[in-house]
Design an enzyme around this catalytic site. Sequence first.
Site, PDB file in Angstrom:
ATOM      1  N   CYS A 154      -2.356  -0.705   7.286  1.00 57.39           N
ATOM      2  CA  CYS A 154      -1.479   0.467   7.152  1.00 57.39           C
ATOM      3  C   CYS A 154      -1.494   1.300   8.417  1.00 57.39           C
ATOM      4  O   CYS A 154      -0.499   1.930   8.769  1.00 57.39           O
ATOM      5  CB  CYS A 154      -1.924   1.319   5.979  1.00 57.39           C
TER       6      CYS A 154
ATOM      7  N   THR B  84     -29.188  -1.634 -27.995  1.00 57.91           N
ATOM      8  CA  THR B  84     -30.134  -2.327 -27.088  1.00 57.91           C
ATOM      9  C   THR B  84     -29.641  -2.262 -25.651  1.00 57.91           C
ATOM     10  O   THR B  84     -30.387  -1.890 -24.736  1.00 57.91           O
ATOM     11  CB  THR B  84     -30.304  -3.809 -27.508  1.00 57.91           C
ATOM     12  N   LEU B  85     -28.356  -2.597 -25.458  1.00 59.89           N
ATOM     13  CA  LEU B  85     -27.796  -2.571 -24.102  1.00 59.89           C
ATOM     14  C   LEU B  85     -27.713  -1.125 -23.583  1.00 59.89           C
ATOM     15  O   LEU B  85     -28.051  -0.841 -22.431  1.00 59.89           O
ATOM     16  CB  LEU B  85     -26.416  -3.236 -24.092  1.00 59.89           C
ATOM     17  N   ALA B  86     -27.278  -0.198 -24.454  1.00 68.46           N
ATOM     18  CA  ALA B  86     -27.175   1.210 -24.052  1.00 68.46           C
ATOM     19  C   ALA B  86     -28.537   1.721 -23.600  1.00 68.46           C
ATOM     20  O   ALA B  86     -28.657   2.395 -22.570  1.00 68.46           O
ATOM     21  CB  ALA B  86     -26.649   2.046 -25.217  1.00 68.46           C
TER      22      ALA B  86
ATOM     23  N   GLU C  71       1.164   3.831   1.979  1.00 65.43           N
ATOM     24  CA  GLU C  71       1.815   4.191   3.234  1.00 65.43           C
ATOM     25  C   GLU C  71       3.046   3.307   3.461  1.00 65.43           C
ATOM     26  O   GLU C  71       4.121   3.803   3.836  1.00 65.43           O
ATOM     27  CB  GLU C  71       0.839   4.025   4.412  1.00 65.43           C
TER      28      GLU C  71
ATOM     29  N   HIS D  71       0.843  -1.191   0.000  1.00 61.21           N
ATOM     30  CA  HIS D  71       0.000   0.000   0.000  1.00 61.21           C
ATOM     31  C   HIS D  71       0.884   1.250   0.000  1.00 61.21           C
ATOM     32  O   HIS D  71       2.090   1.170   0.258  1.00 61.21           O
ATOM     33  CB  HIS D  71      -0.926  -0.025   1.223  1.00 61.21           C
TER      34      HIS D  71
ATOM     35  N   THR E 223     -24.676  -7.490 -30.533  1.00 65.81           N
ATOM     36  CA  THR E 223     -23.515  -6.802 -31.103  1.00 65.81           C
ATOM     37  C   THR E 223     -22.379  -7.776 -31.407  1.00 65.81           C
ATOM     38  O   THR E 223     -21.643  -7.603 -32.377  1.00 65.81           O
ATOM     39  CB  THR E 223     -23.045  -5.702 -30.121  1.00 65.81           C
TER      40      THR E 223
ATOM     41  N   ARG F 106      -6.022  -1.705 -27.472  1.00 69.48           N
ATOM     42  CA  ARG F 106      -4.902  -1.784 -28.404  1.00 69.48           C
ATOM     43  C   ARG F 106      -4.130  -0.473 -28.486  1.00 69.48           C
ATOM     44  O   ARG F 106      -4.703   0.611 -28.379  1.00 69.48           O
ATOM     45  CB  ARG F 106      -5.400  -2.172 -29.798  1.00 69.48           C
TER      46      ARG F 106
END
Lengths: 368, 368
Positions: free
Chosen positions: B104, B290-292, B69, B67, B215, B226
């Site tokens: 921590c 459709t999903l949106a 700290e 972490h 899709t 990419r």
Amino acid sequence: MDHTETGRRSDARTVGVQAVEDAMRRALELAAEGPAHGPNPRVGCVLLDPAGRTVAEGFHRGAGTPHAEAAALAAARAAGADPRGTTAVVTLEPCAHHGRTGPCADALIEAGVAAVHVAVADPNPVATGGADRLRAAGIEVTTGTLAEEGEELLRPWLHAVRTGRPWVTLKLATSLDGRVAAPDGTSRWITGSAARAHAHRVRAQVDAIAVGSGTVLTDDPSLTARTLDGGLFEHQPLRVVVGTRAVPDGARLRGPGGPLLHLPTHDLDEVLRTLGEREVRHLLVEGGPTLATALLAAYAVDELHAYVAPVLLGAGASAVAPFGVTTIGEAARLATRSVTRLGDDVLLVARRAPTQNGRPARPTKEEI
Amino acid sequence: MDHTETGRRSDARTVGVQAVEDAMRRALELAAEGPAHGPNPRVGCVLLDPAGRTVAEGFHRGAGTPHAEAAALAAARAAGADPRGTTAVVTLEPCAHHGRTGPCADALIEAGVAAVHVAVADPNPVATGGADRLRAAGIEVTTGTLAEEGEELLRPWLHAVRTGRPWVTLKLATSLDGRVAAPDGTSRWITGSAARAHAHRVRAQVDAIAVGSGTVLTDDPSLTARTLDGGLFEHQPLRVVVGTRAVPDGARLRGPGGPLLHLPTHDLDEVLRTLGEREVRHLLVEGGPTLATALLAAYAVDELHAYVAPVLLGAGASAVAPFGVTTIGEAARLATRSVTRLGDDVLLVARRAPTQNGRPARPTKEEI
């Protein structure tokens, strides 16, 4: 004077290249102070003495007032300066015709200027020839100083004078999913107050605003250029209605604002020629979708002002109806000029992309 | 020391407010160097000596590493500095639980730090309590220094920990008229290379990308992150397919990239809960419509990334299908965070607007 240090030669009458460019930049600023609307171009003029110092400045304040060169010569005389032997730096080639004022080329010759530097040659068939007339009088003339900036300032005017048709700016104000209204027809307001204020300032700069006659019946727009407090700007553009449906007696278009012109036709070529003959240089098209689509289909949109709000509707009228695109390569693809945030909205200004055979350029293929 | 000039008193162990703020700004910068993806929050830590000088810095590099700290304390010791009596400036409340590393809070107590300043309190039910533990050990603790900036840096993580569901970013890439494809289904490319490169960099920062199963069949996307030359970023997000249709054997989704998770359901609540349980903090939804639309209808979109190209199509699939809006007041209205030009395109980032009764706020009425 010893020029060996710089290796440059100049005779005493010739102002250096850098001083001319600086003066042209200033002349372009001056030109931009003139009104963007009206039949005349915006022109600025700076007179330099042989040492490159500014003697006087002038710009054109609109039809019926002195041209920029005359204004600069008058300013020189008013200040007690002799324009003889000065170099005139002008954003547009001085005119050679007798309009509402005498030819500027003659005024410069009579004043005894030594040289004239021009940004943009005058394409106006009735005004051109100024450079030739100056040269015939023995004055040194160069054109092309900051030509690109000069062309940009005069874009709508140059287009109109060259083609006989107004420069067409299409305004769209849409949701992010391209809609101009909800399914029940409500549309006040998709964009916010900053975007609307901007659109009104644009109205105050154009010669005419057009809408389709269907939009008159649906929205009853006033098509006035209004200030933030709802008052009218001094300049109100011509209000043009395109289409065969009558403008109702009580329509807002018949109220305070610019003159009303109804063109009861669907022939866009006729519309643009008619407006060109009326010396409309810049036409702003504000809709609706039918007129916008017809202009796109006719490749008649020179510039697009797309105000887009961070809003999704999912349904409702689209900004643009089908105009013949079936595959992605046929899309109307524009070249972005600027992107500006206006409150929560964004204004994207784009121009007609370079054309191939009169049709918009196709995007190049790219591997996935 | 004479404090009469400033009128402020401080004991020798206490670092001034300005020095703490400066250190917090630096700690936020350090935190941002950690990976945006992964189950753990991005945290930065700066240790200051009593004079306000930096002793050591550290940040969290992702699950399984120290972490922030612990990293800062180790850096101090490695540099031969004694952390005793230092002030720890940390972007997130030090944890109090035994995870892959020890608490921590205990590490800071053992190191003998004198004070701890925190930007954001830890909302994680299993990790919270660090401030109390520090205080019980006699250490001065303040929270809220640059809290807004701290919250912003941790936005997706905080949302996920507080709600048990991932932060949902919906990506749209559309024409100016809101279309994602031409009528024949072609869509390569509406946006340009700069916008696509940006979208890939976002993919490399999220935990998961989701698309609908339709899709997958239509576009056969790879959903990999990419680089410009087509190579894969080191981090590849989980690839999530939502919907009942099967992912074909030869689908690109089964090729190189992140793991594939098919959730054969239309129940978005189930989808988000499942992903939350898998410690997906940030989910990027890339479509299709459709999903949106389902996410919008469920008020489940936290942030929108709208890439808009200066292209008009007039026809073709819309980015968003109807989701119940009938009048303008019901529109999904978001609050713009940023507007960025990317080549010819624009990226508008917007967030869910403040809600009223769980529904998006209605725009206020304004006189015409």
